[in-house]
Design a protein around this motif. Structure first.
Motif, PDB file in Angstrom:
ATOM      1  N   LEU A  29       0.860  -1.179   0.000  1.00  0.00           N
ATOM      2  CA  LEU A  29       0.000   0.000   0.000  1.00  0.00           C
ATOM      3  C   LEU A  29       0.893   1.225   0.000  1.00  0.00           C
ATOM      4  CD1 LEU A  29      -3.111   0.413   0.183  1.00  0.00           C
ATOM      5  CD2 LEU A  29      -2.793   0.830   2.627  1.00  0.00           C
ATOM      6  N   SER A  30       0.846   2.005  -1.084  1.00  0.00           N
ATOM      7  CA  SER A  30       1.730   3.151  -1.232  1.00  0.00           C
ATOM      8  C   SER A  30       1.097   4.451  -0.752  1.00  0.00           C
ATOM      9  CB  SER A  30       2.149   3.308  -2.693  1.00  0.00           C
ATOM     10  OG  SER A  30       1.008   3.532  -3.521  1.00  0.00           O
ATOM     11  N   ALA A  31      -0.230   4.460  -0.618  1.00  0.00           N
ATOM     12  CA  ALA A  31      -0.940   5.647  -0.147  1.00  0.00           C
ATOM     13  C   ALA A  31      -2.280   5.207   0.421  1.00  0.00           C
ATOM     14  CB  ALA A  31      -1.156   6.646  -1.287  1.00  0.00           C
ATOM     15  N   ARG A  32      -2.802   5.995   1.322  1.00  0.00           N
ATOM     16  CA  ARG A  32      -4.179   5.801   1.758  1.00  0.00           C
ATOM     17  C   ARG A  32      -5.072   6.508   0.746  1.00  0.00           C
ATOM     18  NH1 ARG A  32      -5.234   1.978   5.774  1.00  0.00           N
ATOM     19  NH2 ARG A  32      -3.644   2.139   7.386  1.00  0.00           N
ATOM     20  N   ARG A  33      -6.048   5.786   0.243  1.00  0.00           N
ATOM     21  CA  ARG A  33      -6.976   6.359  -0.727  1.00  0.00           C
ATOM     22  C   ARG A  33      -8.406   5.970  -0.356  1.00  0.00           C
ATOM     23  NH1 ARG A  33      -2.870   3.991  -3.945  1.00  0.00           N
ATOM     24  NH2 ARG A  33      -1.526   5.539  -4.959  1.00  0.00           N
ATOM     25  N   THR A  34      -9.309   6.876  -0.593  1.00  0.00           N
ATOM     26  CA  THR A  34     -10.718   6.530  -0.430  1.00  0.00           C
ATOM     27  C   THR A  34     -11.524   7.191  -1.533  1.00  0.00           C
ATOM     28  OG1 THR A  34     -12.524   6.341   1.180  1.00  0.00           O
ATOM     29  CG2 THR A  34     -11.358   8.433   1.095  1.00  0.00           C
ATOM     30  N   PHE A  35     -12.600   6.527  -1.891  1.00  0.00           N
ATOM     31  CA  PHE A  35     -13.457   6.964  -2.987  1.00  0.00           C
ATOM     32  C   PHE A  35     -14.839   7.244  -2.393  1.00  0.00           C
ATOM     33  CE2 PHE A  35     -16.168   6.660  -6.655  1.00  0.00           C
ATOM     34  CZ  PHE A  35     -15.378   6.958  -7.759  1.00  0.00           C
ATOM     35  N   LEU A  36     -15.160   8.514  -2.233  1.00  0.00           N
ATOM     36  CA  LEU A  36     -16.443   8.899  -1.666  1.00  0.00           C
ATOM     37  C   LEU A  36     -17.509   8.966  -2.759  1.00  0.00           C
ATOM     38  CD1 LEU A  36     -15.479  11.785   0.798  1.00  0.00           C
ATOM     39  CD2 LEU A  36     -15.537   9.314   1.197  1.00  0.00           C
ATOM     40  N   VAL A  37     -18.692   8.500  -2.438  1.00  0.00           N
ATOM     41  CA  VAL A  37     -19.831   8.534  -3.355  1.00  0.00           C
ATOM     42  C   VAL A  37     -20.959   9.297  -2.681  1.00  0.00           C
ATOM     43  CG1 VAL A  37     -21.494   7.186  -4.681  1.00  0.00           C
ATOM     44  CG2 VAL A  37     -19.176   6.295  -4.320  1.00  0.00           C
ATOM     45  N   GLU A  38     -21.350  10.425  -3.270  1.00  0.00           N
ATOM     46  CA  GLU A  38     -22.478  11.202  -2.758  1.00  0.00           C
ATOM     47  C   GLU A  38     -23.708  10.931  -3.623  1.00  0.00           C
ATOM     48  OE1 GLU A  38     -21.554  15.320  -2.800  1.00  0.00           O
ATOM     49  OE2 GLU A  38     -19.837  15.140  -1.438  1.00  0.00           O
ATOM     50  N   VAL A  39     -24.817  10.644  -2.978  1.00  0.00           N
ATOM     51  CA  VAL A  39     -26.095  10.492  -3.669  1.00  0.00           C
ATOM     52  C   VAL A  39     -27.026  11.588  -3.168  1.00  0.00           C
ATOM     53  CG1 VAL A  39     -28.123   9.043  -4.008  1.00  0.00           C
ATOM     54  CG2 VAL A  39     -25.841   8.015  -4.035  1.00  0.00           C
ATOM     55  N   ALA A  41     -30.673  13.410  -3.136  1.00  0.00           N
ATOM     56  CA  ALA A  41     -32.098  13.148  -3.377  1.00  0.00           C
ATOM     57  C   ALA A  41     -32.923  13.851  -2.311  1.00  0.00           C
ATOM     58  CB  ALA A  41     -32.389  11.645  -3.351  1.00  0.00           C
ATOM     59  N   GLY A  42     -34.008  14.483  -2.733  1.00  0.00           N
ATOM     60  CA  GLY A  42     -34.932  15.095  -1.782  1.00  0.00           C
ATOM     61  C   GLY A  42     -34.316  16.176  -0.924  1.00  0.00           C
ATOM     62  N   GLY A  43     -33.314  16.885  -1.432  1.00  0.00           N
ATOM     63  CA  GLY A  43     -32.681  17.936  -0.660  1.00  0.00           C
ATOM     64  C   GLY A  43     -31.691  17.442   0.379  1.00  0.00           C
ATOM     65  N   GLU A  44     -31.391  16.140   0.388  1.00  0.00           N
ATOM     66  CA  GLU A  44     -30.455  15.560   1.341  1.00  0.00           C
ATOM     67  C   GLU A  44     -29.355  14.841   0.563  1.00  0.00           C
ATOM     68  OE1 GLU A  44     -28.614  15.517   4.006  1.00  0.00           O
ATOM     69  OE2 GLU A  44     -30.410  15.507   5.297  1.00  0.00           O
ATOM     70  N   VAL A  45     -28.231  14.582   1.234  1.00  0.00           N
ATOM     71  CA  VAL A  45     -27.096  13.922   0.608  1.00  0.00           C
ATOM     72  C   VAL A  45     -26.668  12.729   1.449  1.00  0.00           C
ATOM     73  CG1 VAL A  45     -24.742  14.169  -0.282  1.00  0.00           C
ATOM     74  CG2 VAL A  45     -26.304  16.132  -0.316  1.00  0.00           C
ATOM     75  N   GLY A  46     -26.627  11.556   0.834  1.00  0.00           N
ATOM     76  CA  GLY A  46     -26.077  10.371   1.475  1.00  0.00           C
ATOM     77  C   GLY A  46     -24.653  10.147   0.992  1.00  0.00           C
ATOM     78  N   ILE A  47     -23.787   9.677   1.891  1.00  0.00           N
ATOM     79  CA  ILE A  47     -22.372   9.506   1.565  1.00  0.00           C
ATOM     80  C   ILE A  47     -21.988   8.047   1.702  1.00  0.00           C
ATOM     81  CG2 ILE A  47     -20.016  10.228   2.085  1.00  0.00           C
ATOM     82  CD1 ILE A  47     -21.226  12.717   3.421  1.00  0.00           C
ATOM     83  N   GLY A  48     -21.383   7.503   0.641  1.00  0.00           N
ATOM     84  CA  GLY A  48     -20.896   6.136   0.652  1.00  0.00           C
ATOM     85  C   GLY A  48     -19.418   6.074   0.346  1.00  0.00           C
ATOM     86  N   GLU A  49     -18.884   4.869   0.317  1.00  0.00           N
ATOM     87  CA  GLU A  49     -17.463   4.669   0.032  1.00  0.00           C
ATOM     88  C   GLU A  49     -17.292   3.415  -0.807  1.00  0.00           C
ATOM     89  OE1 GLU A  49     -13.139   4.184   2.372  1.00  0.00           O
ATOM     90  OE2 GLU A  49     -14.958   4.682   3.500  1.00  0.00           O
ATOM     91  N   SER A  50     -16.454   3.505  -1.823  1.00  0.00           N
ATOM     92  CA  SER A  50     -16.107   2.363  -2.654  1.00  0.00           C
ATOM     93  C   SER A  50     -14.636   2.035  -2.432  1.00  0.00           C
ATOM     94  CB  SER A  50     -16.364   2.673  -4.136  1.00  0.00           C
ATOM     95  OG  SER A  50     -16.084   1.563  -4.953  1.00  0.00           O
ATOM     96  N   TRP A  51     -14.301   0.759  -2.469  1.00  0.00           N
ATOM     97  CA  TRP A  51     -12.949   0.281  -2.115  1.00  0.00           C
ATOM     98  C   TRP A  51     -11.985   0.494  -3.277  1.00  0.00           C
ATOM     99  CZ3 TRP A  51      -9.596  -3.475  -3.971  1.00  0.00           C
ATOM    100  CH2 TRP A  51      -8.634  -3.975  -3.091  1.00  0.00           C
TER     101      TRP A  51
END
Length: 378
Positions: A29-39, A41-51
């Motif tokens: 592992l050469s760096a810490r990385r994360t992939f955030l996914v924002e969805v 809908a309805g004036g709100e935002v859900g946050i996810g993560e992909s590997w």
């Protein structure tokens, strides 16, 4: 008509370089990385993560898979039904994954969407996602992960400082290095419980040979010992050695996960929320664990969002085991959420923020962000 149509999907790539690379049996592992996914809908935002831990170019692939492959199918769909959306995305893209020979990237991109929808689910309800699912416990026992083959003394001491009672060592680097890792843990913490993770480094024959001495050194659980997670090899290894086994982070699809957990000797199912289908697939798997002798112990070795989702699983399903807590430094875990991951006597407490993660630290996101892109209905 959708009850709450998905209006916008945003992808953010965060990165924190490592001064010292973290060795794995298959890579580093050469760096810490994360992939955030924002969805949105309805004036709100859900946050996810992909590997995207591996390979180094995984973020480039994930941006394309999510934004060109998944997003056009997800936009306009009902944000209030994560399971239905996951099923439709898998049905639409499963054939692509087979032809591509890349089931993993497809599932990992879909997983980011699913986590975001479950985060949104709690936010819209004005409570934690764990509360909306139904808490069955207020905490889950955690073990220290990421110990070895480097910094073994330091990381074991960190585990003790956190009040953890077990460590998972990295093995698969050759018997001399692996023995040195186990010895260093024992020297630092004579009474701590030891698990081992080979990351599929061994053939069946090698796994049997290594398991014999690992057991002699007091290792009580072995994760992903054989290449390919073949259930027949796992069953044979357990039959010959009696070692309890764990695995599942690289198994895709509910059918394959069920096949794994019904394998003799497999006692800890370890789906990874950012790889194996978000929360939806592990929740479905948990419903089938009764009578298997197996518990759900989510795999996690990345950022803040997935860890919160993993803790949510471990505190809301009946057949739950351990939480994996990486004890190496990771700013993409520790700096992104304001109230962290509180521990009590070696147990991680159930998240209390709205949704899965509450508010992210905007300054931290900006500091680590290296790329962003989006798709929308308009």
């Amino acid at each position: 008509m959708s009850d709450l149509p998905i209006e916008r999907i945003v992808a953010r790539v965060l990165e924190a370089p490592l001064e010292d690379h973290v060795p794995m049996s298959f890579s580093q592992l050469s760096a810490r990385r994360t992939f955030l996914v924002e969805v949105h809908a309805g004036g709100e935002v859900g946050i996810g993560e992909s590997w995207i831990n591996y390979p180094d170019w995984a973020a480039t692939e994930r941006l394309a898979t999510l934004l060109e492959g998944v997003a056009p199918l997800a936009l306009g769909c009902d944000a209030l039904d994560p399971g239905a959306l996951l099923d439709s995305l898998v049905a639409a893209l499963g054939g692509v994954g087979r032809q591509w020979g890349a089931h993993g990237p497809i599932w990992q991109a879909i997983s980011g969407i699913d986590i975001a929808l479950w985060d949104l689910h709690g936010r819209l309800a004005g409570t934690s996602t764990a509360q909306t699912l139904g808490l069955v416990r207020d905490s889950a026992p955690a073990y220290a992960s990421g110990v070895g083959p480097t910094k073994v003394h330091e990381l074991t001491e960190r585990a003790l400082e956190l009040g953890l009672t077990a460590v998972k060592t990295k093995v698969g680097f050759g018997q001399e290095t692996d023995r040195a890792t186990i010895a260093a843990v024992r020297e630092t913490a004579p009474d701590i419980r030891i698990f081992a993770d080979a990351n599929q480094a061994w053939t069946l024959e090698e796994a049997i040979a290594n398991t014999t001495w690992l057991q002699q050194e007091g290792v009580e659980l072995l994760e992903e010992p054989v290449s390919g997670d073949d259930p027949r090899d796992l069953a044979t290894l357990h039959e010959v050695t009696g070692i309890p086994l764990a695995g599942g982070e690289n198994v895709y699809g509910l059918e394959n996960l069920v096949r794994l957990v019904t394998t003799e000797g497999l006692v800890h199912a370890q789906p990874d929320v950012a790889k194996s289908g978000g929360l939806t697939v592990p929740l479905r798997l948990a419903e089938q664990l009764d009578g298997t002798g197996c518990v759900l112990s989510p795999h996690w070795y990345s950022g803040a969002i997935g860890l919160r989702a993993s803790i949510t699983l471990a505190t809301t399903v009946t057949h739950a085991g351990w939480i994996e807590l990486d004890v190496r430094a990771n700013p993409l875990r520790d700096d992104l959420v304001t109230d962290g991951f509180p521990l009590r006597e070696g147990h991680v407490l159930a998240p209390g923020a709205h949704g899965l993660v509450g508010d992210l630290d905007a300054d931290a996101v900006s500091r680590f962000q290296v790329h962003s892109d989006e798709r929308s209905l308009s």
